[in-house]
Design a protein around this motif. Structure first.
Motif, PDB file in Angstrom:
ATOM      1  N   ASN A 164       0.816  -1.215   0.000  1.00 15.51           N
ATOM      2  CA  ASN A 164       0.000   0.000   0.000  1.00 15.51           C
ATOM      3  C   ASN A 164       0.851   1.267   0.000  1.00 15.51           C
ATOM      4  O   ASN A 164       0.499   2.267  -0.638  1.00 15.51           O
ATOM      5  CB  ASN A 164      -0.923   0.004   1.222  1.00 15.51           C
ATOM      6  CG  ASN A 164      -1.875   1.174   1.229  1.00 15.51           C
ATOM      7  OD1 ASN A 164      -2.569   1.433   0.249  1.00 15.51           O
ATOM      8  ND2 ASN A 164      -1.910   1.906   2.327  1.00 15.51           N
ATOM      9  N   VAL A 165       2.008   1.227   0.673  1.00 18.15           N
ATOM     10  CA  VAL A 165       2.867   2.426   0.753  1.00 18.15           C
ATOM     11  C   VAL A 165       3.980   2.394  -0.295  1.00 18.15           C
ATOM     12  O   VAL A 165       4.820   3.290  -0.346  1.00 18.15           O
ATOM     13  CB  VAL A 165       3.472   2.582   2.169  1.00 18.15           C
ATOM     14  CG1 VAL A 165       2.375   2.665   3.207  1.00 18.15           C
ATOM     15  CG2 VAL A 165       4.443   1.447   2.504  1.00 18.15           C
ATOM     16  N   TRP A 166       3.993   1.366  -1.115  1.00 22.95           N
ATOM     17  CA  TRP A 166       4.992   1.221  -2.188  1.00 22.95           C
ATOM     18  C   TRP A 166       4.580   2.103  -3.361  1.00 22.95           C
ATOM     19  O   TRP A 166       3.505   1.934  -3.920  1.00 22.95           O
ATOM     20  CB  TRP A 166       5.060  -0.247  -2.598  1.00 22.95           C
ATOM     21  CG  TRP A 166       6.073  -0.595  -3.643  1.00 22.95           C
ATOM     22  CD1 TRP A 166       7.319  -0.088  -3.792  1.00 22.95           C
ATOM     23  CD2 TRP A 166       5.915  -1.581  -4.676  1.00 22.95           C
ATOM     24  NE1 TRP A 166       7.968  -0.683  -4.847  1.00 22.95           N
ATOM     25  CE2 TRP A 166       7.132  -1.608  -5.411  1.00 22.95           C
ATOM     26  CE3 TRP A 166       4.886  -2.437  -5.043  1.00 22.95           C
ATOM     27  CZ2 TRP A 166       7.320  -2.466  -6.498  1.00 22.95           C
ATOM     28  CZ3 TRP A 166       5.072  -3.288  -6.119  1.00 22.95           C
ATOM     29  CH2 TRP A 166       6.276  -3.300  -6.834  1.00 22.95           C
ATOM     30  N   ALA A 168       3.412   5.085  -3.381  1.00 24.64           N
ATOM     31  CA  ALA A 168       2.062   5.379  -2.902  1.00 24.64           C
ATOM     32  C   ALA A 168       1.260   6.256  -3.859  1.00 24.64           C
ATOM     33  O   ALA A 168       0.034   6.149  -3.928  1.00 24.64           O
ATOM     34  CB  ALA A 168       2.139   6.042  -1.531  1.00 24.64           C
ATOM     35  N   ASN A 169       1.909   7.117  -4.598  1.00 20.88           N
ATOM     36  CA  ASN A 169       1.205   7.937  -5.596  1.00 20.88           C
ATOM     37  C   ASN A 169       2.196   8.322  -6.697  1.00 20.88           C
ATOM     38  O   ASN A 169       3.392   8.051  -6.607  1.00 20.88           O
ATOM     39  CB  ASN A 169       0.577   9.178  -4.950  1.00 20.88           C
ATOM     40  CG  ASN A 169       1.603  10.026  -4.222  1.00 20.88           C
ATOM     41  OD1 ASN A 169       2.537  10.557  -4.831  1.00 20.88           O
ATOM     42  ND2 ASN A 169       1.446  10.159  -2.907  1.00 20.88           N
ATOM     43  N   SER A 172       5.244  10.645  -5.529  1.00 23.45           N
ATOM     44  CA  SER A 172       6.160  10.267  -4.452  1.00 23.45           C
ATOM     45  C   SER A 172       7.592  10.172  -4.961  1.00 23.45           C
ATOM     46  O   SER A 172       7.861   9.593  -6.013  1.00 23.45           O
ATOM     47  CB  SER A 172       5.734   8.922  -3.836  1.00 23.45           C
ATOM     48  OG  SER A 172       6.617   8.563  -2.805  1.00 23.45           O
ATOM     49  N   ASP A 177       6.568   5.044   1.243  1.00 21.76           N
ATOM     50  CA  ASP A 177       6.230   6.302   1.916  1.00 21.76           C
ATOM     51  C   ASP A 177       4.850   6.159   2.549  1.00 21.76           C
ATOM     52  O   ASP A 177       3.838   6.036   1.850  1.00 21.76           O
ATOM     53  CB  ASP A 177       6.234   7.437   0.888  1.00 21.76           C
ATOM     54  CG  ASP A 177       5.974   8.808   1.506  1.00 21.76           C
ATOM     55  OD1 ASP A 177       5.588   8.872   2.688  1.00 21.76           O
ATOM     56  OD2 ASP A 177       6.141   9.820   0.795  1.00 21.76           O
ATOM     57  N   ASP A 178       4.799   6.136   3.887  1.00 23.08           N
ATOM     58  CA  ASP A 178       3.495   6.045   4.564  1.00 23.08           C
ATOM     59  C   ASP A 178       3.030   7.386   5.107  1.00 23.08           C
ATOM     60  O   ASP A 178       2.074   7.460   5.887  1.00 23.08           O
ATOM     61  CB  ASP A 178       3.538   4.998   5.680  1.00 23.08           C
ATOM     62  CG  ASP A 178       4.428   5.390   6.856  1.00 23.08           C
ATOM     63  OD1 ASP A 178       5.039   6.480   6.816  1.00 23.08           O
ATOM     64  OD2 ASP A 178       4.515   4.611   7.826  1.00 23.08           O
ATOM     65  N   ARG A 182       9.822   7.290   5.337  1.00 19.06           N
ATOM     66  CA  ARG A 182      10.105   6.968   3.942  1.00 19.06           C
ATOM     67  C   ARG A 182      11.344   6.077   3.862  1.00 19.06           C
ATOM     68  O   ARG A 182      12.278   6.227   4.660  1.00 19.06           O
ATOM     69  CB  ARG A 182      10.374   8.237   3.111  1.00 19.06           C
ATOM     70  CG  ARG A 182       9.155   9.111   2.907  1.00 19.06           C
ATOM     71  CD  ARG A 182       8.976  10.094   4.009  1.00 19.06           C
ATOM     72  NE  ARG A 182       7.808  10.960   3.808  1.00 19.06           N
ATOM     73  CZ  ARG A 182       7.300  11.727   4.750  1.00 19.06           C
ATOM     74  NH1 ARG A 182       7.832  11.762   5.971  1.00 19.06           N
ATOM     75  NH2 ARG A 182       6.246  12.477   4.495  1.00 19.06           N
ATOM     76  N   SER A 243      -4.168  -5.334  -3.011  1.00 16.68           N
ATOM     77  CA  SER A 243      -2.708  -5.389  -2.947  1.00 16.68           C
ATOM     78  C   SER A 243      -2.144  -6.229  -4.084  1.00 16.68           C
ATOM     79  O   SER A 243      -1.129  -5.867  -4.697  1.00 16.68           O
ATOM     80  CB  SER A 243      -2.259  -5.971  -1.605  1.00 16.68           C
ATOM     81  OG  SER A 243      -2.612  -5.124  -0.537  1.00 16.68           O
ATOM     82  N   LYS A 246      -2.310  -4.208  -7.308  1.00 17.52           N
ATOM     83  CA  LYS A 246      -1.292  -3.160  -7.349  1.00 17.52           C
ATOM     84  C   LYS A 246       0.091  -3.765  -7.561  1.00 17.52           C
ATOM     85  O   LYS A 246       0.920  -3.215  -8.310  1.00 17.52           O
ATOM     86  CB  LYS A 246      -1.312  -2.340  -6.057  1.00 17.52           C
ATOM     87  CG  LYS A 246      -0.272  -1.213  -6.062  1.00 17.52           C
ATOM     88  CD  LYS A 246      -0.293  -0.402  -4.779  1.00 17.52           C
ATOM     89  CE  LYS A 246       0.782   0.686  -4.827  1.00 17.52           C
ATOM     90  NZ  LYS A 246       0.816   1.497  -3.582  1.00 17.52           N
TER      91      LYS A 246
END
Length: 325
Positions: A164-166, A168-169, A172, A177-178, A182, A243, A246
């Motif tokens: 999910n934080v891999w 992330a957008n 990034s 990055d949560d 990071r 997940s 993604k």
């Protein structure tokens, strides 16, 4: 969940029908089936209600979709059945692409239930078709760099969180990055080198959190682990469907048209595990007093004289505490 890859290999060996529109199949769910083409490619058959409306076919590099197709399927007991199906076919010999294809569409089909008409299933199928569009684009990164990032996910306690934080957008600057912590992953193809390339922004920690560099040697070894095998290792950790989607999407986007790289390169997992090191960005020398007229600055940093940190000292960050070796 039925292990369709093993079923696929069984059907390939069994397949004896070269006649058009005849297929050996196995049941998946309800009236929906799985089979192989005469060429040995995997196929899903989604039973649909014919209503006279047929969406246009899809013809991608490695994926074909046909709606409202009448064909004869041959069950395991030899019984023949004529039906109307949406046929979804992968046209690739890559084992890893085959596994992705089977896993994605099996999950979808097992949740379908009764027959729908072609346009009712088209919207969701288009979403999965978009996944394979990445095979048209040039590779965005190296196999070595992708392997390093997947290795970190595979070593995590909660791969759903890690995925999910891999990336992330789209904006990034960091690999993981949560919003509070990071991690930038850097790899090298040499055991005795920790010289890594950075952009200037990649070493500037946000004021409200931590920034760490994970450095590891990723060494080719024919007895090692491939990208495809790392993906399977992560998937078997019972990750959820979002997940999993993604994971496949980012891997396909990174490898692009170089799909053979799923299975072609193997890297030494033991060396990566024993030699991965983490560095706090605060301990890494920075470029200072850069005039504002300069941008896009990149440089190499040699970590030989920089002391690594112990992750145990930073477990107050969820991202760090999630990594277990």
């Amino acid at each position: 969940m039925k292990k369709l890859f093993e079923e696929y290999k069984r059907l390939v060996k069994k397949c004896s029908y070269s006649e058009k529109n005849y297929y050996d199949v196995a049941e998946v769910a309800e009236d929906h089936k799985f089979g192989v083409s005469a060429e040995g490619y995997p196929l899903f058959f989604i039973a649909i209600k014919e209503d006279g409306n047929t969406p246009p076919p899809v013809n991608l590099k490695h994926l074909k979709v046909r709606y409202n197709q009448q064909c004869t399927v041959i069950h395991e007991n030899g019984m023949e059945e004529v039906g109307i199906y949406c046929m979804i076919q992968l046209t690739s010999t890559s084992e890893s692409l085959c596994r992705i294809f089977l896993n994605i569409f099996q999950r979808y089909i097992e949740g379908l239930g009764d027959k729908s008409n072609a346009y009712e299933i088209k919207e969701q199928i288009d979403l999965y078709v978009a996944l394979f569009m990445g095979l048209y684009t040039p590779a965005q990164s190296t196999v070595q760099g992708l392997w390093a990032e997947l290795f970190l996910i595979a070593c995590s306690e909660d791969p759903n969180y890690m995925i999910n934080v891999w990336h992330a957008n789209n904006y990034s600057k960091f690999d993981f990055d949560d919003g509070v912590c990071r991690i930038e992953v850097k790899s090298t193809g040499e055991v005795d080198s920790r010289k890594h390339k950075f952009s200037h922004q990649q070493l500037i920690a946000p004021v409200d959190g931590g920034l760490f560099v994970a450095s590891m040697p990723v060494i080719q070894n024919d007895a090692g682990v491939s990208i495809g095998e790392l993906i399977e290792k992560i998937r078997r950790r019972n990750i959820d469907f979002d997940s999993e989607y993604k994971l496949y999407k980012l891997v396909i986007e990174v490898l692009g048209s170089d799909e053979e790289n799923f299975d072609y390169y193997f890297f030494d997992e033991r060396v990566a595990l024993e030699m991965i090191r983490f560095y706090d960005s605060k301990d890494i020398p920075k470029l200072k007093d850069i005039p504002s007229v300069y941008s896009g600055i990149t440089f190499y940093c040699d970590f030989a004289s920089i002391a690594p940190v112990s992750l145990e000292d930073y477990c107050h960050y969820n991202l760090i505490s999630n990594i277990k070796f």
